[in-house]
Design a protein around this motif. Structure first.
Motif, mmCIF file in Angstrom:
data_model
loop_
_atom_site.group_PDB
_atom_site.id
_atom_site.type_symbol
_atom_site.label_atom_id
_atom_site.label_comp_id
_atom_site.label_asym_id
_atom_site.label_seq_id
_atom_site.Cartn_x
_atom_site.Cartn_y
_atom_site.Cartn_z
ATOM 1 N N GLY A 27 0.792 -1.219 0.000
ATOM 2 C CA GLY A 27 0.000 0.000 0.000
ATOM 3 C C GLY A 27 0.826 1.271 0.000
ATOM 4 N N ASN A 28 2.136 1.146 -0.174
ATOM 5 C CA ASN A 28 3.025 2.303 -0.171
ATOM 6 C C ASN A 28 3.593 2.628 -1.551
ATOM 7 N N GLY A 29 3.128 1.936 -2.583
ATOM 8 C CA GLY A 29 3.585 2.215 -3.940
ATOM 9 C C GLY A 29 4.832 1.472 -4.372
ATOM 10 N N TYR A 30 5.352 0.572 -3.538
ATOM 11 C CA TYR A 30 6.573 -0.141 -3.894
ATOM 12 C C TYR A 30 6.352 -1.106 -5.062
ATOM 13 N N GLY A 31 5.198 -1.744 -5.109
ATOM 14 C CA GLY A 31 4.892 -2.643 -6.229
ATOM 15 C C GLY A 31 4.794 -1.884 -7.539
ATOM 16 N N LYS A 32 4.175 -0.725 -7.501
ATOM 17 C CA LYS A 32 4.067 0.110 -8.696
ATOM 18 C C LYS A 32 5.445 0.558 -9.158
ATOM 19 N N GLU A 33 6.240 1.044 -8.224
ATOM 20 C CA GLU A 33 7.583 1.509 -8.562
ATOM 21 C C GLU A 33 8.424 0.367 -9.142
ATOM 22 N N ALA A 34 8.321 -0.814 -8.557
ATOM 23 C CA ALA A 34 9.077 -1.970 -9.054
ATOM 24 C C ALA A 34 8.611 -2.363 -10.452
ATOM 25 N N THR A 35 7.308 -2.292 -10.710
ATOM 26 C CA THR A 35 6.787 -2.629 -12.037
ATOM 27 C C THR A 35 7.261 -1.618 -13.074
ATOM 28 N N ILE A 36 7.269 -0.351 -12.718
ATOM 29 C CA ILE A 36 7.778 0.689 -13.621
ATOM 30 C C ILE A 36 9.255 0.430 -13.946
ATOM 31 N N LYS A 37 10.030 0.056 -12.941
ATOM 32 C CA LYS A 37 11.447 -0.236 -13.170
ATOM 33 C C LYS A 37 11.616 -1.495 -14.013
ATOM 34 N N ALA A 38 10.732 -2.472 -13.843
ATOM 35 C CA ALA A 38 10.794 -3.691 -14.658
ATOM 36 C C ALA A 38 10.514 -3.363 -16.124
ATOM 37 N N ILE A 39 9.585 -2.462 -16.376
ATOM 38 C CA ILE A 39 9.297 -2.024 -17.753
ATOM 39 C C ILE A 39 10.529 -1.318 -18.326
ATOM 40 N N ALA A 40 11.132 -0.420 -17.552
ATOM 41 C CA ALA A 40 12.323 0.300 -18.008
ATOM 42 C C ALA A 40 13.470 -0.672 -18.282
#
Length: 108
Positions: A44-57
């Motif tokens: 719930g702190n956005g870590y999953g979103k941030e990790a997914t964005i980095k995986a795309i990059a």
């Protein structure tokens, strides 16, 4: 490929990815997010979103080779995961994994 997810000095989760060059049983080359796990205490702190964005990059950088998509699956009952992936540009393919999970892909 497995990557730890850190917030400052604290490990909060990990992400497992793969690369398939398409020369095997698949139609095209792809990167995939096999598993993404965030410790319950840090959800719930956005870590999953941030990790997914980095995986795309990471996938766009073609570290292991060029690919057409980033693919993943998720449980259709997991509304939070679905909302996250769709908000980042993943599109459900209409295919269902034998486990019942939904396929989605992000076109690179």
């Amino acid at each position: 490929m497995t990557f730890a997810i850190y917030k400052d000095e604290k490990m909060v989760g990990f992400i497992m990815m793969y690369y398939d060059d398409g020369n095997g049983k698949f139609e095209y080359s792809s990167y995939g997010i096999f598993k993404i796990m965030i410790d319950r205490r840090y959800q719930g702190n956005g870590y999953g979103k941030e990790a997914t964005i980095k995986a795309i990059a990471y996938s766009k950088a073609s570290t292991h080779g060029k690919a057409r998509v980033v693919e993943l699956t998720y449980n259709p009952d997991n509304a939070i995961a679905r909302k996250l992936y769709l908000s980042l540009g993943f599109v459900e393919t209409g295919k269902i994994h034998p486990s019942g999970e939904v396929y989605a892909e992000y076109v690179l």
